[in-house]
Design an enzyme around this catalytic site. Structure first.
Site, PDB file in Angstrom:
ATOM      1  N   GLY A  18       2.507   0.561  11.644  1.00  0.00           N
ATOM      2  CA  GLY A  18       2.590   1.647  10.661  1.00  0.00           C
ATOM      3  C   GLY A  18       3.853   1.560   9.820  1.00  0.00           C
ATOM      4  O   GLY A  18       4.693   0.660   9.991  1.00  0.00           O
ATOM      5  N   ALA A  19       3.992   2.528   8.903  1.00  0.00           N
ATOM      6  CA  ALA A  19       5.143   2.528   7.988  1.00  0.00           C
ATOM      7  C   ALA A  19       6.454   2.604   8.763  1.00  0.00           C
ATOM      8  O   ALA A  19       7.402   1.861   8.487  1.00  0.00           O
ATOM      9  CB  ALA A  19       5.019   3.704   7.018  1.00  0.00           C
ATOM     10  N   SER A  46      -5.692  -3.027  15.338  1.00  0.00           N
ATOM     11  CA  SER A  46      -4.628  -4.010  15.058  1.00  0.00           C
ATOM     12  C   SER A  46      -4.491  -5.075  16.141  1.00  0.00           C
ATOM     13  O   SER A  46      -3.687  -5.998  15.988  1.00  0.00           O
ATOM     14  CB  SER A  46      -3.282  -3.290  14.913  1.00  0.00           C
ATOM     15  OG  SER A  46      -3.340  -2.382  13.870  1.00  0.00           O
ATOM     16  N   CYS A 134      11.670  14.130   9.038  1.00  0.00           N
ATOM     17  CA  CYS A 134      12.418  13.305   8.075  1.00  0.00           C
ATOM     18  C   CYS A 134      13.107  14.152   6.993  1.00  0.00           C
ATOM     19  O   CYS A 134      14.246  13.864   6.607  1.00  0.00           O
ATOM     20  CB  CYS A 134      11.521  12.246   7.459  1.00  0.00           C
ATOM     21  SG  CYS A 134       9.970  12.879   6.797  1.00  0.00           S
ATOM     22  N   HIS A 248      12.778  10.215   0.100  1.00  0.00           N
ATOM     23  CA  HIS A 248      12.692  11.644  -0.223  1.00  0.00           C
ATOM     24  C   HIS A 248      13.964  12.090  -0.966  1.00  0.00           C
ATOM     25  O   HIS A 248      15.033  11.500  -0.802  1.00  0.00           O
ATOM     26  CB  HIS A 248      12.650  12.499   1.049  1.00  0.00           C
ATOM     27  CG  HIS A 248      11.372  12.414   1.823  1.00  0.00           C
ATOM     28  ND1 HIS A 248      10.240  11.770   1.389  1.00  0.00           N
ATOM     29  CD2 HIS A 248      11.043  12.955   3.035  1.00  0.00           C
ATOM     30  CE1 HIS A 248       9.282  11.902   2.294  1.00  0.00           C
ATOM     31  NE2 HIS A 248       9.746  12.609   3.304  1.00  0.00           N
TER      32      HIS A 248
HETATM   33  N1  LIG Z   1       6.593   8.105   7.564  1.00  0.00           N
HETATM   34  C1  LIG Z   1       7.721   8.751   7.785  1.00  0.00           C
HETATM   35  O1  LIG Z   1       8.622   8.798   6.946  1.00  0.00           O
HETATM   36  C2  LIG Z   1       7.963   9.443   9.085  1.00  0.00           C
HETATM   37  C3  LIG Z   1       9.201  10.026   9.274  1.00  0.00           C
HETATM   38  C4  LIG Z   1       9.462  10.671  10.473  1.00  0.00           C
HETATM   39  C5  LIG Z   1       8.484  10.710  11.434  1.00  0.00           C
HETATM   40  N2  LIG Z   1       7.268  10.141  11.198  1.00  0.00           N
HETATM   41  C6  LIG Z   1       6.275  10.203  12.266  1.00  0.00           C
HETATM   42  O2  LIG Z   1       6.091   8.889  12.787  1.00  0.00           O
HETATM   43  C7  LIG Z   1       4.746   8.731  13.187  1.00  0.00           C
HETATM   44  C8  LIG Z   1       4.144   7.526  12.463  1.00  0.00           C
HETATM   45  O3  LIG Z   1       4.197   7.729  11.080  1.00  0.00           O
HETATM   46  P1  LIG Z   1       3.859   6.571  10.032  1.00  0.00           P
HETATM   47  O4  LIG Z   1       4.248   7.146   8.729  1.00  0.00           O
HETATM   48  O5  LIG Z   1       4.433   5.273  10.444  1.00  0.00           O
HETATM   49  O6  LIG Z   1       2.245   6.495  10.133  1.00  0.00           O
HETATM   50  P2  LIG Z   1       1.268   5.281   9.799  1.00  0.00           P
HETATM   51  O7  LIG Z   1       1.826   4.405   8.755  1.00  0.00           O
HETATM   52  O8  LIG Z   1      -0.052   5.912   9.552  1.00  0.00           O
HETATM   53  O9  LIG Z   1       1.203   4.448  11.176  1.00  0.00           O
HETATM   54  C9  LIG Z   1       0.542   4.928  12.314  1.00  0.00           C
HETATM   55  C10 LIG Z   1       0.693   3.943  13.451  1.00  0.00           C
HETATM   56  O10 LIG Z   1       0.078   4.505  14.608  1.00  0.00           O
HETATM   57  C11 LIG Z   1      -0.836   3.569  15.147  1.00  0.00           C
HETATM   58  N3  LIG Z   1      -1.946   4.210  15.838  1.00  0.00           N
HETATM   59  C12 LIG Z   1      -2.897   5.016  15.328  1.00  0.00           C
HETATM   60  N4  LIG Z   1      -3.797   5.348  16.290  1.00  0.00           N
HETATM   61  C13 LIG Z   1      -3.383   4.750  17.419  1.00  0.00           C
HETATM   62  C14 LIG Z   1      -3.903   4.676  18.736  1.00  0.00           C
HETATM   63  N5  LIG Z   1      -5.007   5.314  19.094  1.00  0.00           N
HETATM   64  N6  LIG Z   1      -3.222   3.944  19.667  1.00  0.00           N
HETATM   65  C15 LIG Z   1      -2.103   3.284  19.320  1.00  0.00           C
HETATM   66  N7  LIG Z   1      -1.569   3.292  18.074  1.00  0.00           N
HETATM   67  C16 LIG Z   1      -2.206   4.017  17.143  1.00  0.00           C
HETATM   68  C17 LIG Z   1      -1.331   2.809  13.940  1.00  0.00           C
HETATM   69  O11 LIG Z   1      -1.936   1.608  14.367  1.00  0.00           O
HETATM   70  P3  LIG Z   1      -3.099   0.897  13.507  1.00  0.00           P
HETATM   71  O12 LIG Z   1      -2.403   0.156  12.398  1.00  0.00           O
HETATM   72  O13 LIG Z   1      -3.728  -0.019  14.509  1.00  0.00           O
HETATM   73  O14 LIG Z   1      -4.003   1.965  13.009  1.00  0.00           O
HETATM   74  C18 LIG Z   1      -0.015   2.605  13.197  1.00  0.00           C
HETATM   75  O15 LIG Z   1       0.712   1.568  13.779  1.00  0.00           O
HETATM   76  C19 LIG Z   1       4.064  10.067  12.898  1.00  0.00           C
HETATM   77  O16 LIG Z   1       4.114  10.863  14.042  1.00  0.00           O
HETATM   78  C20 LIG Z   1       4.903  10.654  11.812  1.00  0.00           C
HETATM   79  O17 LIG Z   1       4.835  12.061  11.767  1.00  0.00           O
HETATM   80  C21 LIG Z   1       6.993   9.504  10.057  1.00  0.00           C
END
Ligand SMILES: NC(=O)c1ccc[n+]([C@@H]2O[C@H](COP(=O)([O-])OP(=O)(O)OC[C@H]3O[C@@H](n4cnc5c(N)ncnc54)[C@H](OP(=O)(O)O)[C@@H]3O)[C@@H](O)[C@H]2O)c1
Length: 341
Positions: A18-19, A46, A134, A248
């Site tokens: 993920g991101a 994945s 964040c 942001h």
């Molecule tokens: N983006 C931000 O700036 C940010 C900041 C602070 C906190 N967060 C938090 O960090 C977390 C991830 O955010 P993100 O932005 O990186 O989301 P994202 O880009 O949608 O990535 C999600 C990740 O979770 C994995 N995943 C989904 N379903 C799963 C499962 N059943 N088992 C194992 N892995 C699974 C995905 O794998 P696949 O690729 O295989 O689907 C991917 O690696 C969230 O809780 C978000 O609230 C994000």
């Protein structure tokens, strides 16, 4: 809990594709995190992919309950439901969990940590340490050194949030919808409830009918008070999505206990940890996502007296920061680094 003696742990990333996950790989590599092995997990979608770390291609495996055998630190970034389901399994295996989701942030026994503010709270963990929201990290990290010299009593935060805050699919939606808009094609949004290209909309989380605030705004308020250890701190936030790919921004107005001058705030922030002053009124050059993207520091500028408060106790400023770095991955790695000491 076994926070001591982790000299060269096995580290797992849950949500590695993920991101935030990809950024965690970068941070661990760039900061030369002393791990003995890195294990990467994501969903079944994945499994079989690989990601590069220190010049080596590492396999991504499907997450399951036994993924944590031998793992010392598990960095979770796969969403709240995955954290709730698998963090207990990680802890049972003896791993310390650093969780990026909101699943445990407000739990009384879980430290919620921005290392520049409350690193000592890490030592109180019982197996899980939560990484804050964040927007909260971006907005309040620069405020802590001010709070420490002249207590902040009231805080108003207005965010300008990038696509990256909603993950990899949201970044793709911004790219695709922008292309479609410029080519005159119609575009059906899948991630967000509204058109994203050339648009601005209220944060895409549920609104609490009792308060009128959405979940993001409520997180900013509650988490700020927990991190500062000040339940009397008055906080109101307005969180908005803007069509920016990454990083942001936040407009912040705060009121201190005593009068405070803009010059004093500038002086404090000129040597604040994790912060860089970008405050060039002559060139009209202030914090921008293009300058913050990919960087570790929170850029702060437009520091000026808040003229709506004639008592001289209020300041307005503007901040920009890459929330995939300091707002998520970097903050988590900083916490993990502290677990080594
Ligand atoms: N983006 C931000 O700036 C940010 C900041 C602070 C906190 N967060 C938090 O960090 C977390 C991830 O955010 P993100 O932005 O990186 O989301 P994202 O880009 O949608 O990535 C999600 C990740 O979770 C994995 N995943 C989904 N379903 C799963 C499962 N059943 N088992 C194992 N892995 C699974 C995905 O794998 P696949 O690729 O295989 O689907 C991917 O690696 C969230 O809780 C978000 O609230 C994000």
């Amino acid at each position: 809990m076994p926070s001591k003696g982790l000299s060269s742990p096995v580290v797992a990333i849950v949500g590695a594709t993920g991101a935030v996950g990809v950024e965690l790989l970068h941070c661990l590599e760039q900061r030369r995190f002393p791990l003995s092995e890195l294990k990467l997990f994501a969903s079944a979608r994945s499994a079989g992919k690989s990601l590069e770390f220190r010049g080596v291609s590492l396999p991504v495996r499907e997450l399951n309950e036994s993924s944590f055998d031998g793992v010392g630190i598990a960095l979770f970034c796969a969403g709240g439901s995955i954290s709730k389901r698998f963090a207990p399994a990680a802890m049972r295996s003896g791993a310390i969990v650093v969780d990026n989701s909101s699943a445990f942030r407000m739990d009384a026994g879980v430290p919620l940590v921005i290392p520049e503010i409350n690193a000592d709270a890490i030592d109180t963990h019982a197996g899980i340490i939560a990484n804050p929201n964040c927007s909260a990290i971006m907005s309040i990290t620069p405020l802590w050194p001010i709070y420490c010299t002249n207590k902040i009593r009231r805080l108003i935060i207005s965010t300008y949030q990038a696509a990256s805050g909603a993950g990899a699919a949201a970044m793709e939606e911004l790219r695709d919808s922008t292309r479609a808009y410029l080519e005159g094609r119609s575009f059906e949004p899948k991630v967000f409830p509204h058109p994203y290209a050339f648009n601005v909309f209220s944060h895409d989380t549920k609104i609490d009918p009792m308060t009128g605030y959405n979940e993001e705004e409520t997180k900013v308020r509650n988490e700020t008070r927990k991190i500062f250890g000040d339940l009397d701190l008055a906080v109101a936030a307005t969180c908005v999505r803007v069509p920016v790919l990454r990083a942001h921004c936040a407009a912040v107005n705060f009121e201190c206990a005593r009068p405070i001058a803009a010059a004093e705030v500038r002086e404090i922030l000129s040597h604040a940890p994790g912060v860089r002053l970008v405050d060039d009124a002559e060139r009209n050059y202030f914090p921008m996502p293009v300058d913050a993207s990919g960087g570790d520091e929170i850029l702060v500028g437009r520091i000026r007296q808040d003229l709506s408060d004639p008592s001289g106790r209020s300041i307005a400023l503007f901040a920009a920061g890459d929330q995939l770095r300091k707002g998520a991955a970097l903050n988590a790695v900083q916490i993990a680094e502290r677990l080594l000491s």
